[in-house]
Design a protein around this motif. Structure first.
Motif, PDB file in Angstrom:
ATOM      1  N   PHE A  14      62.790  14.021  17.293  1.00  0.00           N
ATOM      2  CA  PHE A  14      64.002  14.824  17.521  1.00  0.00           C
ATOM      3  C   PHE A  14      64.959  14.107  18.468  1.00  0.00           C
ATOM      4  O   PHE A  14      66.158  13.980  18.197  1.00  0.00           O
ATOM      5  CB  PHE A  14      63.618  16.189  18.083  1.00  0.00           C
ATOM      6  N   LEU A  15      64.419  13.627  19.585  1.00  0.00           N
ATOM      7  CA  LEU A  15      65.267  12.952  20.567  1.00  0.00           C
ATOM      8  C   LEU A  15      65.877  11.667  19.995  1.00  0.00           C
ATOM      9  O   LEU A  15      67.052  11.357  20.253  1.00  0.00           O
ATOM     10  CB  LEU A  15      64.455  12.624  21.818  1.00  0.00           C
ATOM     11  N   TYR A  33      72.899  20.196  18.503  1.00  0.00           N
ATOM     12  CA  TYR A  33      72.216  19.580  19.642  1.00  0.00           C
ATOM     13  C   TYR A  33      72.914  18.312  20.125  1.00  0.00           C
ATOM     14  O   TYR A  33      72.858  17.995  21.309  1.00  0.00           O
ATOM     15  CB  TYR A  33      70.753  19.298  19.286  1.00  0.00           C
ATOM     16  N   VAL A  34      73.557  17.597  19.223  1.00  0.00           N
ATOM     17  CA  VAL A  34      74.336  16.428  19.649  1.00  0.00           C
ATOM     18  C   VAL A  34      75.490  16.869  20.540  1.00  0.00           C
ATOM     19  O   VAL A  34      75.772  16.247  21.581  1.00  0.00           O
ATOM     20  CB  VAL A  34      74.860  15.642  18.430  1.00  0.00           C
ATOM     21  N   THR A  35      76.146  17.953  20.168  1.00  0.00           N
ATOM     22  CA  THR A  35      77.236  18.485  20.984  1.00  0.00           C
ATOM     23  C   THR A  35      76.728  18.886  22.368  1.00  0.00           C
ATOM     24  O   THR A  35      77.352  18.589  23.390  1.00  0.00           O
ATOM     25  CB  THR A  35      77.877  19.707  20.290  1.00  0.00           C
ATOM     26  N   LEU A  75      67.722  20.013  26.969  1.00  0.00           N
ATOM     27  CA  LEU A  75      68.014  19.986  25.532  1.00  0.00           C
ATOM     28  C   LEU A  75      66.723  20.111  24.722  1.00  0.00           C
ATOM     29  O   LEU A  75      66.681  20.844  23.721  1.00  0.00           O
ATOM     30  CB  LEU A  75      68.727  18.683  25.170  1.00  0.00           C
ATOM     31  N   LEU A  76      65.677  19.421  25.157  1.00  0.00           N
ATOM     32  CA  LEU A  76      64.403  19.484  24.452  1.00  0.00           C
ATOM     33  C   LEU A  76      63.818  20.889  24.518  1.00  0.00           C
ATOM     34  O   LEU A  76      63.251  21.390  23.528  1.00  0.00           O
ATOM     35  CB  LEU A  76      63.426  18.472  25.064  1.00  0.00           C
ATOM     36  N   VAL A 122      59.253  13.558  30.749  1.00  0.00           N
ATOM     37  CA  VAL A 122      60.714  13.706  30.658  1.00  0.00           C
ATOM     38  C   VAL A 122      61.322  13.907  32.043  1.00  0.00           C
ATOM     39  O   VAL A 122      62.327  13.291  32.389  1.00  0.00           O
ATOM     40  CB  VAL A 122      61.085  14.883  29.725  1.00  0.00           C
ATOM     41  N   ARG A 123      60.674  14.750  32.855  1.00  0.00           N
ATOM     42  CA  ARG A 123      61.183  15.004  34.202  1.00  0.00           C
ATOM     43  C   ARG A 123      61.128  13.749  35.067  1.00  0.00           C
ATOM     44  O   ARG A 123      62.092  13.426  35.784  1.00  0.00           O
ATOM     45  CB  ARG A 123      60.372  16.123  34.858  1.00  0.00           C
ATOM     46  N   ASN A 124      60.008  13.027  35.000  1.00  0.00           N
ATOM     47  CA  ASN A 124      59.871  11.820  35.821  1.00  0.00           C
ATOM     48  C   ASN A 124      60.855  10.734  35.415  1.00  0.00           C
ATOM     49  O   ASN A 124      61.438  10.060  36.273  1.00  0.00           O
ATOM     50  CB  ASN A 124      58.430  11.294  35.717  1.00  0.00           C
TER      51      ASN A 124
END
Length: 632
Positions: A439-440, A516-518, A528-529, A564-566
């Motif tokens: 997805f990302l 999601y791109v917007t 976003l995830l 993702v956070r790190n």
């Protein structure tokens, strides 16, 4: 009057606590717990109550009023072990007395650095880099390093990983950049006219200068690595005696668990804190030293009595885990390490004595191929469970490394046997994490047809497989991306036979991508995830249909959000394109975090690496892949 009553209440609570602390201990354990002042070496064989003795000694120091809780420092190697130790001590002492510093070496160093950052000229908000992140950091600053030989024109990044590994090992051995450079300069000065020695000395000077530059760049960018969490504290204590004095006065008693796994720098840190005749207790067993590959120095435990000649030595030999047949078999095997064992060096008896009766001999099974071995193990497990004598959770399969597990997992799958694998990596290989990464990647790059294919075929969109393959074939035939093919669906005659439901799926996929791109322009990656797994109902679907597989997926998704956070702390701005680029570099550098810990109550065969199995217990254990030169 009230204060006196409160003092009496606390005194009674401590007295009662001390009685509970000594209850049930054998003579050896009791002697170790009650030890008074001065250095203490506890040699604790497998299953002899090592953690019990450590925690009960901490509790005894508090209950006997030898030390206040905040005057005790206990160091171990994993967060899990530290949490377990803290929980056990908490149960042994009265409420309100749990202020002992119990942590890993790295967490302890991190805490000291945050408290004393100004003394070292460092930021108190330091970001700690993992090894793959170190490699990326080096790559991003590649042309700031004084490299020549180690930056070949044809492949300038060729030696980065080796260089980072060398820096890490130097820190494990308490060798700083200045010391390394001084040695290299001496080597250069004494090389004479020998061309080979001159070339070697020149390369060592290049490495030393890069080591200096690396530390300089880390500090400049507010970064440290795991080695720095110990080496900087050593530097702090050596260059600021008043700071060392403060912490020596604070920590009157120091305990180190799994001492055989400490590296040279960590022992130097402990010795500095404890002083020459300090109250230091180390617990370990040289026969359980299996972490040399990551810098552990077995010389620490082998040479402890030389460092502290007046230290008391206590050997725990009563085993509460295994039967005597197994213990004797293990003892015969480990004696092949003589004379480099404590038993010989310190003239002690380490033969373990079982408290359990019975037991069966160790069985040696021969197989001609790896696949037949894996099938044989799966068959044995299946037979014992069907006979009703065992459950799946009774079994453990121990492998040398993560890759060695594959054949055994396939064989278990072939027989429908549930399993859980605990290794040192594998998160990015999980189906649910591949979906999130796909997805990302699609949001970061429409032209990534492979990721879009994976996303569209997932359980979120359930694209008809036949129609999806048709779309992919057309895209490849026209040298276009799958996304462009979706966009131009109505103008593509080759796709007229696509079903109405597939057309609806394409419309949904395209609408989600656009939305999601917007959003990705303004939202950080994690937010976003999170929107994606909530809006699509993916997370709700997993949690509303409880099963072992879905529970594992939810835990792994939570673990990925930690990644993702790190990463978000290391990139600026934290947006999807930058995140995906950084994640790709992490993967290329070898990063693949371990999957989330499985639920221990699940009835499944335990497949795990030998290093992950340390300290665990199972009724039936298969040690597989015992091939000469590989394992052991």
């Amino acid at each position: 009057m009230n204060l006196n009553r409160e003092d009496e209440r606390i005194s009674e609570a401590l007295k009662s606590s001390e009685e509970r602390i000594l209850e049930g201990l054998n003579e050896q354990q009791r002697e170790a717990v009650l030890h008074g002042e001065g250095p203490l070496l506890i040699i604790a064989g497998a299953g002899t109550g090592k953690t019990l003795v450590t925690t009960h000694r901490i509790a005894h120091l508090i209950a006997s009023k030898r030390a206040r809780p905040e005057e005790i420092l206990a160091l171990t190697f994993t967060e899990k072990a530290a949490a377990e130790m803290e929980e056990r001590v908490d149960l042994l002492v009265p409420y309100g007395y749990m202020e002992v510093w119990i942590s890993t070496f790295h967490a302890f160093g991190d805490r000291i650095l945050k408290e004393e950052a100004l003394e070292l000229g460092l930021s108190s908000d330091l970001q700690v880099l993992t090894e793959p992140e170190q490699i990326i950091f080096f790559r991003e600053h590649l042309f700031e390093f004084p490299l020549s030989y180690y930056r070949p024109l044809g492949n300038p990044t060729r030696y980065i990983e080796a260089m980072v590994n060398l820096f890490n090992r130097a820190k494990d051995e308490d060798v700083g950049p200045d010391e390394y450079l001084a040695w290299a300069r001496t080597l250069e000065a004494t090389a004479g006219e020998d061309p080979e020695l001159k070339a070697y000395a020149s390369r060592q000077v290049e490495i030393a200068l890069c080591y200096q530059k690396y530390q300089e760049l880390l500090a400049k960018n507010g970064r440290i690595d795991f080695g720095d969490q110990v080496s900087y504290v050593l530097k702090l204590f050596r260059e600021h005696p008043e700071v060392l004095k403060k912490y020596r006065q604070r920590f009157r008693y120091i305990l180190v668990d799994e001492f055989q796994d400490t590296n040279y720098s960590q022992f130097q840190l402990v010795k500095l804190l404890a002083g020459p005749d300090g109250n230091i207790t180390v617990v370990g067993d040289d026969d359980q030293s299996i972490y040399k590959f990551r810098g552990a120095a077995i010389s620490n435990i082998l040479g402890f009595m030389e460092q502290y000649p007046r230290a008391k030595q206590i050997v725990l030999t009563r085993n509460y885990r295994s039967h005597q047949v197994l213990l004797d078999t293990a003892y015969r095997l480990i004696r092949y390490n003589n004379p480099e064992r404590l038993e010989i060096k310190n003239n002690i008896d380490k033969r373990l004595i079982a408290r359990k009766d019975g037991g069966t001999p160790v069985k040696l099974l021969y197989y001609d191929t790896l696949s037949s071995e894996a099938d044989g193990v799966a068959k044995l497990i299946n037979e014992k469970v069907k006979a009703g004598t065992h459950t799946y959770r009774d079994f453990a399969i121990l492998v040398r490394s993560n890759n060695d597990a594959d054949s055994f997992l396939r064989s278990l799958n072939m027989r429908g046997i549930p399993w859980r694998f605990t290794g040192n990596q594998g998160l990015y290989d999980r189906e649910e994490i591949r979906l999130l990464m796909a997805f990302l990647r699609v949001i970061a790059d429409f032209q990534d047809s492979v990721s879009l294919y994976y996303l569209a075929s997932s359980e979120i969109y359930r694209f008809n497989p036949i129609d999806l393959v048709r779309c992919m074939n057309v895209a490849n035939g026209k040298n276009k991306s799958l996304y462009d093919t979706f966009i131009n669906l109505e103008d593509t005659p080759e796709l007229e036979r696509i079903s109405p439901s597939s057309r609806e799926t394409i419309s949904r996929v395209l609408a989600d991508i656009e939305r999601y791109v917007t959003s990705s322009v303004k939202k950080p990656t994690g937010e976003l995830l999170y929107d994606f797994i909530m809006d699509t109902g993916y997370l709700q679907n997993l949690t509303s249909h409880p099963s072992r597989e879905n529970e594992e997926k939810v835990r792994n998704i939570a673990r990925f959000f930690e990644v993702v956070r790190n990463v978000g702390k290391l990139i600026d701005p934290d947006r999807v394109p930058r995140f995906v680029s950084y994640l790709d570099m992490l993967v290329e550098a070898g990063d693949n975090p371990p999957v989330a810990e499985a639920d221990e109550d699940t009835d499944a065969v335990n497949v795990l690496t030998v290093h992950k199995a340390k300290g665990l217990e199972f009724k039936v254990v298969f040690m597989v892949g015992l091939v000469s030169g590989r394992f052991p």
